[in-house]
Scaffold this motif. Structure first.
Motif, PDB file in Angstrom:
ATOM      1  N   SER A 138      -1.987 -17.224 -25.460  1.00 12.44           N
ATOM      2  CA  SER A 138      -2.712 -16.071 -24.923  1.00 12.44           C
ATOM      3  C   SER A 138      -3.165 -15.087 -26.000  1.00 12.44           C
ATOM      4  CB  SER A 138      -1.836 -15.339 -23.901  1.00 12.44           C
ATOM      5  OG  SER A 138      -0.638 -14.879 -24.508  1.00 12.44           O
ATOM      6  N   ALA A 139      -2.549 -15.165 -27.192  1.00 12.19           N
ATOM      7  CA  ALA A 139      -2.870 -14.223 -28.275  1.00 12.19           C
ATOM      8  C   ALA A 139      -3.798 -14.836 -29.317  1.00 12.19           C
ATOM      9  CB  ALA A 139      -1.580 -13.740 -28.934  1.00 12.19           C
ATOM     10  N   TRP A 140      -4.425 -15.950 -29.010  1.00 11.07           N
ATOM     11  CA  TRP A 140      -5.172 -16.688 -30.028  1.00 11.07           C
ATOM     12  C   TRP A 140      -6.293 -15.867 -30.660  1.00 11.07           C
ATOM     13  CZ3 TRP A 140     -10.402 -18.149 -29.795  1.00 11.07           C
ATOM     14  CH2 TRP A 140     -11.043 -17.940 -28.559  1.00 11.07           C
ATOM     15  N   ARG A 141      -6.973 -15.044 -29.885  1.00  9.53           N
ATOM     16  CA  ARG A 141      -8.099 -14.282 -30.435  1.00  9.53           C
ATOM     17  C   ARG A 141      -7.656 -13.288 -31.506  1.00  9.53           C
ATOM     18  NH1 ARG A 141     -13.029 -14.902 -28.180  1.00  9.53           N
ATOM     19  NH2 ARG A 141     -13.176 -15.877 -26.113  1.00  9.53           N
ATOM     20  N   ASP A 142      -6.408 -12.860 -31.460  1.00  7.93           N
ATOM     21  CA  ASP A 142      -5.903 -11.919 -32.457  1.00  7.93           C
ATOM     22  C   ASP A 142      -5.700 -12.572 -33.827  1.00  7.93           C
ATOM     23  OD1 ASP A 142      -5.754  -9.961 -30.486  1.00  7.93           O
ATOM     24  OD2 ASP A 142      -3.665 -10.419 -29.996  1.00  7.93           O
ATOM     25  N   HIS A 143      -5.781 -13.894 -33.873  1.00 10.03           N
ATOM     26  CA  HIS A 143      -5.428 -14.606 -35.099  1.00 10.03           C
ATOM     27  C   HIS A 143      -6.577 -15.414 -35.698  1.00 10.03           C
ATOM     28  CE1 HIS A 143      -1.085 -13.711 -34.803  1.00 10.03           C
ATOM     29  NE2 HIS A 143      -1.358 -13.640 -33.515  1.00 10.03           N
ATOM     30  N   VAL A 144      -7.724 -15.454 -35.044  1.00  9.85           N
ATOM     31  CA  VAL A 144      -8.871 -16.214 -35.556  1.00  9.85           C
ATOM     32  C   VAL A 144      -9.816 -15.266 -36.284  1.00  9.85           C
ATOM     33  CG1 VAL A 144     -10.888 -17.598 -34.959  1.00  9.85           C
ATOM     34  CG2 VAL A 144      -8.716 -17.985 -33.772  1.00  9.85           C
ATOM     35  N   TYR A 145     -10.043 -15.538 -37.561  1.00  9.80           N
ATOM     36  CA  TYR A 145     -10.980 -14.739 -38.350  1.00  9.80           C
ATOM     37  C   TYR A 145     -12.416 -15.168 -38.079  1.00  9.80           C
ATOM     38  CZ  TYR A 145     -13.346 -12.558 -42.281  1.00  9.80           C
ATOM     39  OH  TYR A 145     -14.200 -11.810 -43.049  1.00  9.80           O
ATOM     40  N   GLY A 146     -12.639 -16.474 -38.062  1.00  7.55           N
ATOM     41  CA  GLY A 146     -13.996 -16.959 -37.862  1.00  7.55           C
ATOM     42  C   GLY A 146     -14.054 -18.459 -37.794  1.00  7.55           C
ATOM     43  N   TYR A 147     -15.288 -18.989 -37.886  1.00  5.35           N
ATOM     44  CA  TYR A 147     -15.545 -20.403 -37.650  1.00  5.35           C
ATOM     45  C   TYR A 147     -16.481 -20.964 -38.721  1.00  5.35           C
ATOM     46  CZ  TYR A 147     -13.932 -18.712 -33.121  1.00  5.35           C
ATOM     47  OH  TYR A 147     -13.198 -18.112 -32.128  1.00  5.35           O
ATOM     48  N   PHE A 214      -7.509 -30.616 -27.041  1.00  5.08           N
ATOM     49  CA  PHE A 214      -6.696 -29.430 -27.301  1.00  5.08           C
ATOM     50  C   PHE A 214      -7.607 -28.347 -27.846  1.00  5.08           C
ATOM     51  CE2 PHE A 214      -3.921 -33.125 -27.892  1.00  5.08           C
ATOM     52  CZ  PHE A 214      -2.927 -32.844 -26.947  1.00  5.08           C
ATOM     53  N   ASN A 215      -7.733 -27.244 -27.112  1.00  7.93           N
ATOM     54  CA  ASN A 215      -8.623 -26.169 -27.546  1.00  7.93           C
ATOM     55  C   ASN A 215      -7.927 -25.262 -28.551  1.00  7.93           C
ATOM     56  OD1 ASN A 215      -6.916 -24.599 -25.993  1.00  7.93           O
ATOM     57  ND2 ASN A 215      -8.411 -24.216 -24.361  1.00  7.93           N
ATOM     58  N   ILE A 216      -8.624 -24.225 -28.974  1.00  6.63           N
ATOM     59  CA  ILE A 216      -8.095 -23.355 -30.029  1.00  6.63           C
ATOM     60  C   ILE A 216      -6.773 -22.699 -29.633  1.00  6.63           C
ATOM     61  CG2 ILE A 216      -8.560 -21.315 -31.446  1.00  6.63           C
ATOM     62  CD1 ILE A 216     -11.550 -22.101 -31.307  1.00  6.63           C
ATOM     63  N   PRO A 217      -6.649 -22.098 -28.439  1.00  6.12           N
ATOM     64  CA  PRO A 217      -5.359 -21.508 -28.080  1.00  6.12           C
ATOM     65  C   PRO A 217      -4.210 -22.507 -28.142  1.00  6.12           C
ATOM     66  CG  PRO A 217      -7.049 -20.787 -26.553  1.00  6.12           C
ATOM     67  CD  PRO A 217      -7.671 -21.849 -27.407  1.00  6.12           C
ATOM     68  N   ALA A 218      -4.446 -23.724 -27.643  1.00  3.11           N
ATOM     69  CA  ALA A 218      -3.389 -24.739 -27.645  1.00  3.11           C
ATOM     70  C   ALA A 218      -3.020 -25.145 -29.063  1.00  3.11           C
ATOM     71  CB  ALA A 218      -3.844 -25.964 -26.847  1.00  3.11           C
ATOM     72  N   LEU A 219      -4.012 -25.265 -29.945  1.00  2.00           N
ATOM     73  CA  LEU A 219      -3.734 -25.666 -31.324  1.00  2.00           C
ATOM     74  C   LEU A 219      -2.975 -24.579 -32.074  1.00  2.00           C
ATOM     75  CD1 LEU A 219      -7.107 -27.413 -32.237  1.00  2.00           C
ATOM     76  CD2 LEU A 219      -4.895 -28.515 -31.820  1.00  2.00           C
ATOM     77  N   ILE A 220      -3.372 -23.332 -31.873  1.00  4.11           N
ATOM     78  CA  ILE A 220      -2.665 -22.245 -32.551  1.00  4.11           C
ATOM     79  C   ILE A 220      -1.215 -22.175 -32.082  1.00  4.11           C
ATOM     80  CG2 ILE A 220      -2.493 -19.719 -32.629  1.00  4.11           C
ATOM     81  CD1 ILE A 220      -5.487 -19.606 -32.958  1.00  4.11           C
ATOM     82  N   GLU A 221      -1.010 -22.301 -30.790  1.00  5.86           N
ATOM     83  CA  GLU A 221       0.364 -22.255 -30.273  1.00  5.86           C
ATOM     84  C   GLU A 221       1.191 -23.417 -30.816  1.00  5.86           C
ATOM     85  OE1 GLU A 221       1.772 -20.825 -26.166  1.00  5.86           O
ATOM     86  OE2 GLU A 221       1.553 -23.002 -25.913  1.00  5.86           O
TER      87      GLU A 221
END
Length: 277
Positions: A138-147, A214-221
């Motif tokens: 749920s906190a994935w957006r707080d940790h992604v700088y960019g793409y 596996f999307n970005i939130p799942a990968l970060i977790e």
């Protein structure tokens, strides 16, 4: 913001910001930043006391040449898993690419003498800004700088000689990266981007990031449940169907070709292909 690495003539590589509308580059080195990793780690894109340069007068390099780590995710598009003759994974398949394999836009992909099955893989990647351990999805957006864009070039004969994939992915030049890191604020939905690859104008891959297993939130977790993520870590999310391995007959990279990966909102990454001398 589009964060880049660039040089002037034969000068040092420095960080900057690319403005597509004016085709200019803002030099961030006068702000004390020596690399894009320093910009990412600082959490700022402070643009005070800098000068603009014409894009025509600079050479673009890989936007991040010294990431702490490059995590790569295998079989992360459903149709690609099927074309590879493998089951759709229930846990992320993770291997590593090395910084020594990174090249930038326009740099040649060098086909090694000790592989006869070099393959292409268009990939969408995200870059960690704020690190952390055991990050909830749920906190994935707080940790992604960019793409950014990655071409996960692979030596298939080396890959399938063992059960471990990393060696096949890490010949010099096997990680084209760029042309820029587009900050997260410019990509409202990274899970709905067209991704494609063409060779000499022939489209061979065409999909959308909504097809990720596996999307970005799942990968970060998942990744952060095992190892703390660090600012500047790159996570390359896998390739869609259409790779040379999955074709009949199989289609390997050849010297003299030009490969272009295009991702909606991120631009295009183009690299010529040459043989090792």
């Amino acid at each position: 913001m589009k964060l880049i690495s660039f040089s002037i003539a034969n000068g040092p590589v420095r960080p900057g910001i690319l403005f597509d509308d004016t085709k200019t580059v803002l030099d961030l080195s006068p702000n004390g930043f020596k690399s894009t990793l320093e910009v990412i780690s600082s959490g700022t894109g402070n643009t005070l006391a800098t000068s603009r340069l014409s894009l025509e007068d600079v050479r673009l390099h890989a936007p991040l040449s010294n990431p702490p780590r490059i995590f790569a995710i295998g079989l992360n598009y459903r149709d690609h898993a099927k074309e590879s003759g493998m089951e759709i994974p229930t846990t992320p398949v993770v291997f590593f690419k090395l910084a020594t394999a990174i090249i930038g836009p326009g740099d040649p992909i060098v086909l090694p003498k000790n592989s006869t099955q070099p393959d292409y893989e268009a990939e969408f990647a995200f870059i960690i800004g704020k690190g952390g351990f055991r990050i909830p999805a749920s906190a994935w957006r707080d940790h992604v700088y960019g793409y950014t864009i990655v071409n996960d070039v692979s030596a298939r004969d080396v890959q399938f000689a063992t059960t471990q994939w990393s060696m096949s992915k890490n010949f010099p030049t096997f990680c084209p990266l760029g042309p820029a890191i587009v900050t997260a604020d410019e990509i409202p939905d990274p899970h709905n981007l067209q991704i494609s690859l063409s060779i000499d104008g022939e489209q061979l891959q065409n999909s959308n990031t909504r097809e990720l297993v596996f999307n970005i939130p799942a990968l970060i977790e998942y990744l952060s449940s095992i190892t703390p993520l660090l600012p500047g870590d790159i996570v390359s999310t896998g390739t869609p169907p259409g790779v040379g391995l999955g074709r009949n007959p199989k289609r390997w990279l050849k010297p003299g070709e030009t490969v272009t990966v295009t991702i909606e909102g991120l631009g295009s990454l183009t690299n010529p292909v040459v043989a090792e001398q």
